[in-house]
Design a protein around this motif. Structure first.
Motif, mmCIF file in Angstrom:
data_model
loop_
_atom_site.group_PDB
_atom_site.id
_atom_site.type_symbol
_atom_site.label_atom_id
_atom_site.label_comp_id
_atom_site.label_asym_id
_atom_site.label_seq_id
_atom_site.Cartn_x
_atom_site.Cartn_y
_atom_site.Cartn_z
ATOM 1 N N VAL A 68 39.970 27.279 40.018
ATOM 2 C CA VAL A 68 39.891 26.773 41.383
ATOM 3 C C VAL A 68 41.199 27.090 42.085
ATOM 4 O O VAL A 68 42.273 26.782 41.571
ATOM 5 N N SER A 69 41.092 27.695 43.240
ATOM 6 C CA SER A 69 42.271 28.004 44.044
ATOM 7 C C SER A 69 42.581 26.788 44.915
ATOM 8 O O SER A 69 41.694 26.274 45.602
ATOM 9 N N ASP A 71 44.172 26.811 47.546
ATOM 10 C CA ASP A 71 44.022 27.219 48.930
ATOM 11 C C ASP A 71 42.610 26.922 49.455
ATOM 12 O O ASP A 71 42.416 26.631 50.639
ATOM 13 N N ASN A 72 41.618 26.979 48.582
ATOM 14 C CA ASN A 72 40.230 26.736 48.994
ATOM 15 C C ASN A 72 39.939 25.249 49.166
ATOM 16 O O ASN A 72 38.895 24.877 49.698
ATOM 17 N N GLU A 74 41.766 23.061 50.881
ATOM 18 C CA GLU A 74 42.312 22.503 52.132
ATOM 19 C C GLU A 74 41.315 22.534 53.246
ATOM 20 O O GLU A 74 40.389 23.188 53.346
#
Length: 74
Positions: A68-69, A71-72, A74
């Motif tokens: 899981v990033s 950044d994704n 937010e």
């Protein structure tokens, strides 16, 4: 009468004690305190035990992992 309270030590306060007093009034009570080990609890069920041990194996072998990033999120 038996009641089990499950809470963190940091949550013990005068409200908890007042609740105990209100619940049991003038009855004699026994208080037993022990640390809860979540892993032991989860391993009691054969289905949970199999799933947890397989998950540990997957992590150790770096297989079947989901990345899981942040950044994704937010």
């Amino acid at each position: 009468m038996q009641t089990i309270y499950r809470l963190k030590a940091s949550e013990l306060d005068h409200y908890f004690l007042e609740g105990l007093k209100a619940t049991f009034q003038d009855k004699e009570i026994e208080i037993i305190v022990y640390e809860v080990n979540e892993t032991d609890y989860l391993l009691k069920s054969d289905a949970n035990k199999i799933r947890l041990l397989k998950a540990i194996e997957n992590v150790n072998n770096r297989t079947n992992l989901v990345e899981v990033s942040l950044d994704n999120l937010e």
